[in-house]
Design an enzyme around this catalytic site. Structure first.
Site, PDB file in Angstrom:
ATOM      1  N   THR A 163       0.796  -0.975  -0.084  1.00 51.28           N
ATOM      2  CA  THR A 163       0.033   0.113   0.030  1.00 51.28           C
ATOM      3  C   THR A 163       1.102   1.504   0.286  1.00 51.28           C
ATOM      4  O   THR A 163       2.396   1.570   0.799  1.00 51.28           O
ATOM      5  CB  THR A 163      -1.106  -0.454   0.995  1.00 51.28           C
ATOM      6  OG1 THR A 163      -1.498   1.533   1.677  1.00 51.28           O
ATOM      7  CG2 THR A 163       0.086  -0.365   2.285  1.00 51.28           C
ATOM      8  N   ASP A 164       0.453   2.462  -0.605  1.00 48.72           N
ATOM      9  CA  ASP A 164       1.128   3.585  -0.189  1.00 48.72           C
ATOM     10  C   ASP A 164       0.799   4.070   1.229  1.00 48.72           C
ATOM     11  O   ASP A 164       2.076   5.348   1.143  1.00 48.72           O
ATOM     12  CB  ASP A 164       0.355   4.873  -1.175  1.00 48.72           C
ATOM     13  CG  ASP A 164      -0.914   4.629  -1.023  1.00 48.72           C
ATOM     14  OD1 ASP A 164      -1.527   4.723   0.033  1.00 48.72           O
ATOM     15  OD2 ASP A 164      -1.850   6.108  -1.848  1.00 48.72           O
ATOM     16  N   GLU A 165       0.065   3.781   1.532  1.00 52.03           N
ATOM     17  CA  GLU A 165       0.455   3.594   3.048  1.00 52.03           C
ATOM     18  C   GLU A 165       1.803   3.578   4.180  1.00 52.03           C
ATOM     19  O   GLU A 165       1.742   4.548   4.953  1.00 52.03           O
ATOM     20  CB  GLU A 165      -0.660   3.373   3.877  1.00 52.03           C
ATOM     21  CG  GLU A 165      -2.082   3.608   3.519  1.00 52.03           C
ATOM     22  CD  GLU A 165      -3.290   3.671   3.769  1.00 52.03           C
ATOM     23  OE1 GLU A 165      -3.651   3.526   5.401  1.00 52.03           O
ATOM     24  OE2 GLU A 165      -4.046   2.979   3.590  1.00 52.03           O
ATOM     25  N   TYR A 205      -1.625   0.135  11.206  1.00 47.82           N
ATOM     26  CA  TYR A 205      -2.196  -0.856   9.862  1.00 47.82           C
ATOM     27  C   TYR A 205      -0.650  -0.549   9.098  1.00 47.82           C
ATOM     28  O   TYR A 205       0.045  -1.881   7.995  1.00 47.82           O
ATOM     29  CB  TYR A 205      -2.748  -0.504   9.606  1.00 47.82           C
ATOM     30  CG  TYR A 205      -3.143  -0.576   8.415  1.00 47.82           C
ATOM     31  CD1 TYR A 205      -3.477  -2.155   7.458  1.00 47.82           C
ATOM     32  CD2 TYR A 205      -3.068  -0.061   6.595  1.00 47.82           C
ATOM     33  CE1 TYR A 205      -3.089  -2.552   5.420  1.00 47.82           C
ATOM     34  CE2 TYR A 205      -3.010  -0.193   5.608  1.00 47.82           C
ATOM     35  CZ  TYR A 205      -2.817  -1.628   5.145  1.00 47.82           C
ATOM     36  OH  TYR A 205      -3.455  -2.259   3.646  1.00 47.82           O
ATOM     37  N   LYS A 262       2.558  -3.383   7.374  1.00 50.13           N
ATOM     38  CA  LYS A 262       2.514  -3.217   5.941  1.00 50.13           C
ATOM     39  C   LYS A 262       4.382  -3.605   5.523  1.00 50.13           C
ATOM     40  O   LYS A 262       4.053  -3.804   4.393  1.00 50.13           O
ATOM     41  CB  LYS A 262       1.462  -2.642   5.474  1.00 50.13           C
ATOM     42  CG  LYS A 262       0.279  -2.802   5.162  1.00 50.13           C
ATOM     43  CD  LYS A 262       0.178  -4.519   4.354  1.00 50.13           C
ATOM     44  CE  LYS A 262       0.340  -4.703   3.014  1.00 50.13           C
ATOM     45  NZ  LYS A 262      -0.767  -5.354   2.987  1.00 50.13           N
TER      46      LYS A 262
HETATM   47  P1  NAD Z   1      -9.637  -7.228   2.683  1.00 46.09           P
HETATM   48  O1  NAD Z   1      -9.434  -6.920   4.525  1.00 46.09           O
HETATM   49  O2  NAD Z   1     -10.669  -7.200   2.716  1.00 46.09           O
HETATM   50  O3  NAD Z   1      -9.275  -8.537   2.549  1.00 46.09           O
HETATM   51  C1  NAD Z   1      -8.199  -9.420   3.247  1.00 46.09           C
HETATM   52  C2  NAD Z   1      -8.786 -10.779   3.170  1.00 46.09           C
HETATM   53  O4  NAD Z   1      -7.212 -11.348   3.750  1.00 46.09           O
HETATM   54  C3  NAD Z   1      -9.436 -11.820   3.381  1.00 46.09           C
HETATM   55  O5  NAD Z   1     -10.404 -12.424   2.467  1.00 46.09           O
HETATM   56  C4  NAD Z   1      -9.103 -11.992   5.023  1.00 46.09           C
HETATM   57  O6  NAD Z   1     -10.294 -13.587   5.041  1.00 46.09           O
HETATM   58  C5  NAD Z   1      -7.982 -12.970   4.074  1.00 46.09           C
HETATM   59  N1  NAD Z   1      -6.817 -13.214   5.760  1.00 46.09           N
HETATM   60  C6  NAD Z   1      -7.048 -12.498   6.881  1.00 46.09           C
HETATM   61  N2  NAD Z   1      -6.151 -13.060   7.585  1.00 46.09           N
HETATM   62  C7  NAD Z   1      -5.296 -13.864   7.008  1.00 46.09           C
HETATM   63  C8  NAD Z   1      -4.856 -15.449   7.118  1.00 46.09           C
HETATM   64  N3  NAD Z   1      -3.973 -15.164   8.425  1.00 46.09           N
HETATM   65  N4  NAD Z   1      -4.441 -15.927   6.596  1.00 46.09           N
HETATM   66  C9  NAD Z   1      -5.241 -16.451   5.568  1.00 46.09           C
HETATM   67  N5  NAD Z   1      -5.907 -15.080   4.794  1.00 46.09           N
HETATM   68  C10 NAD Z   1      -6.360 -14.501   6.042  1.00 46.09           C
HETATM   69  O7  NAD Z   1      -8.272  -6.637   2.071  1.00 46.09           O
HETATM   70  P2  NAD Z   1      -8.848  -5.577   1.174  1.00 46.09           P
HETATM   71  O8  NAD Z   1      -8.710  -4.594   1.444  1.00 46.09           O
HETATM   72  O9  NAD Z   1      -8.922  -6.657   0.032  1.00 46.09           O
HETATM   73  O10 NAD Z   1      -7.153  -5.911   0.430  1.00 46.09           O
HETATM   74  C11 NAD Z   1      -5.958  -6.381   0.008  1.00 46.09           C
HETATM   75  C12 NAD Z   1      -4.421  -6.215  -0.294  1.00 46.09           C
HETATM   76  O11 NAD Z   1      -4.437  -5.090  -0.528  1.00 46.09           O
HETATM   77  C13 NAD Z   1      -4.361  -5.861   1.763  1.00 46.09           C
HETATM   78  O12 NAD Z   1      -2.803  -6.530   1.507  1.00 46.09           O
HETATM   79  C14 NAD Z   1      -3.915  -4.793   1.512  1.00 46.09           C
HETATM   80  O13 NAD Z   1      -2.517  -4.320   2.695  1.00 46.09           O
HETATM   81  C15 NAD Z   1      -4.386  -3.335   0.170  1.00 46.09           C
HETATM   82  N6  NAD Z   1      -4.101  -2.840  -0.302  1.00 46.09           N
HETATM   83  C16 NAD Z   1      -5.137  -2.172   0.196  1.00 46.09           C
HETATM   84  C17 NAD Z   1      -6.178  -0.974  -0.287  1.00 46.09           C
HETATM   85  C18 NAD Z   1      -7.601  -0.948  -0.528  1.00 46.09           C
HETATM   86  O14 NAD Z   1      -7.645   0.539  -0.165  1.00 46.09           O
HETATM   87  N7  NAD Z   1      -8.299  -1.896   0.138  1.00 46.09           N
HETATM   88  C19 NAD Z   1      -5.277  -0.373  -1.131  1.00 46.09           C
HETATM   89  C20 NAD Z   1      -3.555  -0.759  -1.432  1.00 46.09           C
HETATM   90  C21 NAD Z   1      -3.148  -2.215  -1.171  1.00 46.09           C
HETATM   91  P1  TYD Z   2     -10.693   4.749   4.780  1.00 40.02           P
HETATM   92  O1  TYD Z   2     -11.604   3.778   4.114  1.00 40.02           O
HETATM   93  O2  TYD Z   2     -10.454   3.814   6.136  1.00 40.02           O
HETATM   94  O3  TYD Z   2      -8.685   3.642   3.812  1.00 40.02           O
HETATM   95  P2  TYD Z   2      -7.566   5.173   4.541  1.00 40.02           P
HETATM   96  O4  TYD Z   2      -6.740   4.931   5.960  1.00 40.02           O
HETATM   97  O5  TYD Z   2      -7.078   3.077   3.938  1.00 40.02           O
HETATM   98  O6  TYD Z   2      -6.764   5.743   3.937  1.00 40.02           O
HETATM   99  O7  TYD Z   2     -10.554   6.434   5.141  1.00 40.02           O
HETATM  100  C1  TYD Z   2     -10.615   7.012   4.242  1.00 40.02           C
HETATM  101  C2  TYD Z   2     -10.417   8.249   4.977  1.00 40.02           C
HETATM  102  O8  TYD Z   2     -11.661   8.418   4.831  1.00 40.02           O
HETATM  103  C3  TYD Z   2      -9.567   8.853   5.269  1.00 40.02           C
HETATM  104  O9  TYD Z   2      -8.688   9.804   6.012  1.00 40.02           O
HETATM  105  C4  TYD Z   2     -10.394   8.432   6.771  1.00 40.02           C
HETATM  106  C5  TYD Z   2     -11.614   8.694   6.607  1.00 40.02           C
HETATM  107  N1  TYD Z   2     -12.932   7.998   6.763  1.00 40.02           N
HETATM  108  C6  TYD Z   2     -13.894   9.153   7.512  1.00 40.02           C
HETATM  109  O10 TYD Z   2     -13.415  10.149   7.077  1.00 40.02           O
HETATM  110  N2  TYD Z   2     -14.864   8.124   8.223  1.00 40.02           N
HETATM  111  C7  TYD Z   2     -15.172   7.361   8.530  1.00 40.02           C
HETATM  112  O11 TYD Z   2     -15.906   6.763   9.170  1.00 40.02           O
HETATM  113  C8  TYD Z   2     -13.885   6.238   7.699  1.00 40.02           C
HETATM  114  C9  TYD Z   2     -14.149   5.245   7.982  1.00 40.02           C
HETATM  115  C10 TYD Z   2     -13.333   6.859   6.790  1.00 40.02           C
END
Ligand code: NAD
Ligand code: TYD
Length: 363
Positions: free
Chosen positions: A140-142, A165, A169
């Site tokens: 992630t970019d975070e 978090y 990562k």
């Molecule tokens: P999510 O939370 O929706 O899904 C996570 C999945 O991993 C779930 O299906 C969960 O059951 C599985 N999981 C968790 N712990 C596990 C374990 N110990 N063993 C096996 N499976 C396990 O997450 P997401 O939003 O789909 O993100 C997927 C990946 O992409 C993550 O690594 C996250 O850091 C990265 N990512 C997410 C975003 C975003 O905006 N959501 C952006 C950039 C990167």
């Molecule tokens: P989020 O979807 O949790 O993603 P991330 O924290 O990984 O960027 O949040 C996106 C942005 O929205 C973040 O700046 C936090 C804000 N936010 C709210 O203002 N209210 C909410 O209820 C949530 C979940 C997030």
């Protein structure tokens, strides 16, 4: 004689991005074999995979990525009908910043220890093997921390995570880097900006806002809503991972993003207006907006420079934000049962604690 099929293991394939990736991949590569390895935490949902669950080239294994013995057996080809993988796309993670602030323990266990187990397994089974072996670590970019008002994250930006978090990562990214440098394993890291789209669990901003509007519940905006995120449609992210799998260079990091920065308050207003038009209710959704206690350590701004993946792999996002967000909103409108299912039980407990107790939101 038939060539050996490509065998891809996807970890976390029942989550938001993973399930979008699995559906896309199964259809695009019918002669590959895909093994979805997911323990099904609160965020993992097999409903997300109904469309492809009976495909011949799809297998599901419910297990934890820290289960070294099981992984060893899989990679030894000892599980009936399941061939040993030669590629991995590693999505499995604890992924929500607010939960990591409540309790970091599962983030350390899955994101760091789980990643280390996977790396050890491929070290054992892939060392000296070619067969197009690849491990994509989806990050992630975070991990870069927060930007001020100007500038973009490049692959050279300093790693400076601010939340538990992103620290977990970043730690896993550093482990991946070290296993490349030390053991020469075929590892690649991708770092993407915030995703949105169908099947996202409604603890993240966009689906939470859609769900609360549908229920006429308050829309919690942290602080003043001035924080900025760079939003990318989930299928664009999935396609980027696919091109990195095919064209990326081992040992490299690729940033993924769509030059689509929005202040939180603007995105909340945009979704309110979109749903004002779509829902036939005599009600203005913006009246539900409530500014609430800010997230501790809240990163101000994320913005990605994705020049490298564009130049080296030819990837650019295909979805305009206006189209992607409308498709997303429509998906949630068309899937009330999915929303209802995932917001019952443990979700309610999380919501009560995080918003009603911690942030003073009305029920
Ligand atoms: P999510 O939370 O929706 O899904 C996570 C999945 O991993 C779930 O299906 C969960 O059951 C599985 N999981 C968790 N712990 C596990 C374990 N110990 N063993 C096996 N499976 C396990 O997450 P997401 O939003 O789909 O993100 C997927 C990946 O992409 C993550 O690594 C996250 O850091 C990265 N990512 C997410 C975003 C975003 O905006 N959501 C952006 C950039 C990167
Ligand atoms: P989020 O979807 O949790 O993603 P991330 O924290 O990984 O960027 O949040 C996106 C942005 O929205 C973040 O700046 C936090 C804000 N936010 C709210 O203002 N209210 C909410 O209820 C949530 C979940 C997030």
């Amino acid at each position: 004689m038939n060539e050996k099929p490509n065998v891809l293991m996807v970890t976390g394939g029942a989550g938001f991005i993973g399930s979008n990736f699995v559906r896309q991949y199964i259809k695009k590569y019918p002669s590959d074999i895909l093994i979805n390895f997911d323990v099904l935490t609160y965020a993992g949902n097999l409903e997300n995979l109904k469309e492809i669950e009976n495909s011949e080239n799809y297998h599901f294994i419910r297990a934890d990525i820290s289960d070294r013995n099981l992984l060893d057996r899989i990679f030894n080809g000892m599980i009936p009908d399941i061939p040993a993988p030669n590629q991995i796309v590693h999505f499995a993670a604890e992924s929500h910043v607010d939960r990591s602030i409540q309790d970091c323990t599962p983030f350390i266990q899955t994101n760091i220890v789980g990643t280390q187990v996977l790396l050890d397994i491929i070290r054992k089974h892939w060392t000296g093997r070619d067969e197009n072996c690849r491990f994509i670590h989806v990050s992630t970019d975070e991990v870069y921390g927060s930007l001020g008002k100007e500038g973009f994250f490049t692959e050279q930006s300093q790693i400076k995570p601010n939340s538990p978090y992103s620290a977990s990562k970043a730690s896993s990214d550093l482990l991946v880097r070290s296993y490349f440098k030390t053991y020469g394993l075929p590892l690649i890291i991708t770092r993407c900006s915030n995703n949105y789209g169908p099947y996202q669990f409604p603890e993240k901003l966009i689906p939470l806002i859609i769900n609360n509007i549908l229920q006429k519940k308050e829309l919690p905006v942290y602080g003043k809503g001035e924080n900025i995120r760079d939003w990318l449609f989930v299928l664009d992210h999935c396609e980027a991972i696919d091109v990195v799998l095919k064209k990326g260079k081992v040992g490299q990091v690729y940033n993924i993003g769509g030059h689509n920065e929005w202040k939180n308050i603007d995105i909340v207003n945009y979704i309110c207006e979109l749903l004002n038009k779509k829902l036939n209710r005599d009600f203005d959704n913006t009246t539900l907006i409530k500014f609430v206690t800010d997230r501790p350590g809240h990163d101000l701004r994320y913005a990605i420079d994705a020049t490298k993946i564009e130049e080296e792999c030819g990837w650019v996002p295909k979805h305009r934000f206006e189209d992607g967000i409308e498709e997303t909103v429509d998906w949630y409108l068309e899937h009330p049962d999915w929303l209802k299912k995932v917001t019952s039980g443990v979700y309610k407990e999380y919501y009560e604690k995080h918003y009603i107790a911690d942030r003073n939101i009305r029920r």
